[in-house]
Write an enzyme that holds these catalytic residues in place. Structure first.
Site, PDB file in Angstrom:
ATOM      1  CB  ALA A 230      -0.939   0.007   1.206  1.00 22.88           C
ATOM      2  CE  LYS A 231       4.664   1.671   4.138  1.00 18.42           C
ATOM      3  NZ  LYS A 231       4.141   2.460   5.268  1.00 18.42           N
TER       4      LYS A 231
END
Length: 364
Positions: free
Chosen positions: A185-186
């Protein structure tokens, strides 16, 4: 309208054919650890950040551990950091037997308040670990100056800021060590766990390179106590694909953030980005009163939100032994009660942004 918070599905679809191609190449080669894909990725990382001492590793958490192991952190040492962060920041300090020493945050940027650092320094202090929270780099010039004055290392926890700039330099290239995460999710995420560490000199680079393979300098010859902290070739291959277009992804995230800021009511506390730096907008985080009610009503309208982070480190049960109490870091405690992150990804369109902002504006 149901909105995807991070939209990892679209991130996959955007490069689907190339992802499949490089994945099959890795699998058919039967070379899964520290191969040509990892070598290529480390070269590309160094070029992107402007730091040739780049090494892929198994996670952002392990990057922090490797940095502190390389500087020789030991039991009884102290590391100054922020209580308003993800657990890994302080957890890794404690894992090595050292003591996390917390300093409150700046209320506008949510990063460590540099005016409070020096008063926390003792004879046991060995490093300062600022967190570049939500995608914006901390006040590194001031932090580095304090560190130089007291002969301390600086470890930037850049898990959320990879690609951001600070006075023209990239995050991860503004301190003794820079550590980042490629959690899916970065802003730059892989398909599992992954991270990277950036050293500022050849000696530390070579030490970390050995330490991520159990301190091994050649097969079965170990000069250091290390760990199994390698980045696998499949993740490196995926990241090589995504890094090619990452600049464009950053621009799209910045465009989404600008639309949020333009469309949201002034009744809400919006993010502040300092003029001499940029953010990669790992999160677009606002502050609201009555957060639980607002989150509930947004969810009913198909708008997911998240709280980064609801309990400051000094109030976590695992850190009771440090002796902190409620009221010790009032800005962190206040922000923990009010912060709320809105959906953030490069694929949010005008209609989705309008839906989010108009609904939130009605709830304030």
């Amino acid at each position: 309208m149901n909105i995807d918070f991070a939209n990892l599905t679209q991130a996959y679809k955007e490069h689907e054919e190339e992802f499949q191609k490089v994945s099959l190449e890795v699998m058919s080669s039967a070379n899964y650890i520290l191969g040509k894909e990892t070598d290529e990725f480390e070269h590309n990382l160094g070029k992107f950040v402007g730091n040739d001492f780049a090494l892929g590793c198994s996670s952002g958490t392990d990057a922090l551990l490797l940095a502190m192991m390389a500087m020789g952190l030991k039991s009884g040492d102290e590391v100054i950091t922020t209580p308003f962060t993800f657990i890994a920041t302080a957890e890794t300090i404690a894992c090595l037997g050292a003591k996390p020493v917390f300093v409150d945050i700046d209320e506008e940027t949510y990063n460590i308040d540099v005016s409070k650092i020096e008063e926390a320094i003792t004879k046991k202090t060995k490093a300062i670990m600022p967190v570049s929270l939500y995608g914006q780099v901390a006040d590194m010039d001031e932090i580095n100056a304090i560190a130089k004055k007291h002969n301390l290392a600086v470890i930037e926890d850049a898990a959320q800021s990879f690609g951001a700039t600070y006075k023209g330099k990239r995050s991860c290239n503004v301190s003794t060590f820079g550590c980042t995460s490629f959690f899916p999710a970065k802003p730059l995420g892989c398909f599992g766990d992954g991270g990277a560490i950036f050293a500022s000199n050849e000696e530390d680079y070579q030490k970390i390179k050995a330490m991520r393979v159990h301190g091994q300098v050649e097969r079965y010859t170990h000069h250091y106590i290390g760990m199994g902290g390698r980045l696998d070739n499949l993740q490196a291959a995926i990241l090589n694909v995504k890094l090619k277009t990452y600049e464009n992804d950053i621009s799209r995230r910045q465009a989404v953030a600008k639309k949020y800021s333009d469309k949201l009511s002034d009744n809400i506390i919006k993010p502040t980005i300092k003029a001499d730096r940029t953010s990669v907008w790992a999160q677009y985080t606002v502050r609201v009163k009555n957060r639980d009610r607002i989150q509930k009503e947004l969810k009913e309208s198909g708008i997911p939100t998240a709280v980064h982070y609801p309990i400051p480190m000094h109030l976590q049960k695992c850190f009771v032994y440090l002796g902190y109490k409620t009221g010790d870091f009032p800005i962190s405690e206040l922000c923990a009660q009010e912060v709320m992150s809105l959906p953030m990804n490069p694929y949010l369109d005008e209609a989705e942004i309008d839906h989010i902002t108009s609904k939130l504006n009605t709830l304030l």
